[in-house]
Design an enzyme around this catalytic site. Structure first.
Site, PDB file in Angstrom:
ATOM      1  N   SER A 178      -7.593  -4.613   1.834  1.00 28.41           N
ATOM      2  CA  SER A 178      -7.094  -5.476   2.600  1.00 28.41           C
ATOM      3  C   SER A 178      -7.316  -4.828   4.296  1.00 28.41           C
ATOM      4  CB  SER A 178      -5.549  -5.366   2.516  1.00 28.41           C
ATOM      5  OG  SER A 178      -5.303  -6.483   1.031  1.00 28.41           O
ATOM      6  N   THR A 228       2.158  -1.582  -1.446  1.00 25.46           N
ATOM      7  CA  THR A 228       1.067  -0.338  -1.125  1.00 25.46           C
ATOM      8  C   THR A 228       2.024   0.819  -0.817  1.00 25.46           C
ATOM      9  OG1 THR A 228      -0.711  -1.950  -1.136  1.00 25.46           O
ATOM     10  CG2 THR A 228      -0.862  -0.049  -0.296  1.00 25.46           C
ATOM     11  N   GLU A 270      -7.603 -11.360  -0.754  1.00 24.98           N
ATOM     12  CA  GLU A 270      -8.326 -10.502   0.138  1.00 24.98           C
ATOM     13  C   GLU A 270      -8.898 -11.408   0.492  1.00 24.98           C
ATOM     14  OE1 GLU A 270      -7.668  -6.376  -2.632  1.00 24.98           O
ATOM     15  OE2 GLU A 270     -10.265  -7.680  -2.432  1.00 24.98           O
ATOM     16  N   SER A 302      -0.708  -6.868   3.066  1.00 22.15           N
ATOM     17  CA  SER A 302      -1.225  -6.756   1.257  1.00 22.15           C
ATOM     18  C   SER A 302      -0.621  -7.411   0.498  1.00 22.15           C
ATOM     19  CB  SER A 302       0.367  -5.078   1.089  1.00 22.15           C
ATOM     20  OG  SER A 302       0.515  -4.790  -0.275  1.00 22.15           O
ATOM     21  N   GLY A 303      -1.775  -7.702  -0.913  1.00 22.28           N
ATOM     22  CA  GLY A 303      -1.417  -8.759  -1.889  1.00 22.28           C
ATOM     23  C   GLY A 303      -0.062  -8.057  -2.328  1.00 22.28           C
ATOM     24  N   SER A 304       0.010  -7.017  -3.034  1.00 22.92           N
ATOM     25  CA  SER A 304       1.272  -7.477  -3.913  1.00 22.92           C
ATOM     26  C   SER A 304       2.472  -6.672  -3.167  1.00 22.92           C
ATOM     27  CB  SER A 304       1.141  -5.602  -4.309  1.00 22.92           C
ATOM     28  OG  SER A 304       0.903  -4.450  -3.605  1.00 22.92           O
ATOM     29  N   GLY A 305       2.865  -6.458  -1.788  1.00 27.87           N
ATOM     30  CA  GLY A 305       3.745  -6.421  -0.680  1.00 27.87           C
ATOM     31  C   GLY A 305       3.759  -4.409  -0.958  1.00 27.87           C
TER      32      GLY A 305
END
Lengths: 165, 165
Positions: free
Chosen positions: B41, B83, B132, B78-81
């Protein structure tokens, strides 16, 4: 409409099965994998490098790497094939080990093995944009192929994901 | 078939016109733009940062940046939120200036303004891969929007391309 131009470009990857298989075999047969590109192409290369590490493949990004040796594979990335630093690195590496270029146009990389990504240039996507999008997805397809060849599932490789940051 | 999964994911961006306009306006109204993300990311963020520089927009990648101040905009990716380093940075920045998160899931970033990229998870694209890919293309569409708003054509911004490497 702009998104359609991007989608049509990416669709062109469906004819690259042979190149995906070729590159994944080269990676599996190499002692170590080195990756180089500058600017946005370099960052796409670093994305690929991180995923190779998740697959437990011995991979380095060239600016953070030990010496390149016989048996190693260098993958250089340059849309134009003309980026001087990339061309210079490819020339030096060719004397030592194997080099494969991922490009849109041959440029000055004619004397190494090239994988050409079929990009239809459109000025709404300035400079190398379309190439970089295709390169990211092309390398992700190589990762998917490597996972199948190595019989790895997501739950296997997730163990190698960074656990500190 | 794998490519179709990728294409279908990217097609979901066609419903994000509002978010693309929103982010491009925020960028134009900010004093300076800061970008942060880690791992892949982060590299997608650096790709966006480079293109903002080509548009003459005052942009920094956070690890290579001066102090974040009032009037500045921070974009975290951040994909997951989830990190941790990204969540921590976002919290600190929120006390000072404006923060926008580009995510797939809210995670622990619920208390900042979020742009959610609609990713359909599939394990052939391990971990954040699909996110991503969408993030790179989403940011490229923001660049295209900014070029129109600033009345810039490719030939204008190509002058800012790196001329040394």
């Amino acid at each position: 409409m702009e998104l359609n131009i991007i989608l049509n470009n990416i669709k062109n990857l469906e004819n690259l099965d042979e190149e995906i298989t070729f590159l994944s075999n080269k990676i599996l047969n190499a002692k170590r994998v080195f990756i180089f590109g500058v600017g946005r192409s370099g960052y796409i290369g670093r994305c690929f490098h991180i995923r190779l590490l998740h697959l437990n493949i011995d991979s380095y990004f060239l600016t953070d790497a030990p010496a390149f040796k016989r048996g190693d594979l260098l993958i250089v990335i340059s849309g134009s094939g003309e980026t001087e630093s990339v061309v210079n690195v490819a020339k030096k590496a060719k004397e030592i080990g194997e080099v494969i270029g991922v490009v849109c146009k041959c440029g000055n990389l004619k004397d190494i093995k090239l994988i050409k990504l079929p990009v239809e240039k459109n000025s709404f996507l300035p400079m190398g944009t379309a190439f970089e999008e295709l390169a990211l997805i092309f390398f992700d397809l190589v990762i998917a192929k490597l996972m199948r060849k190595l019989n790895l599932r997501e739950e296997d490789i997730i163990k190698n994901h960074n656990n500190l940051l």
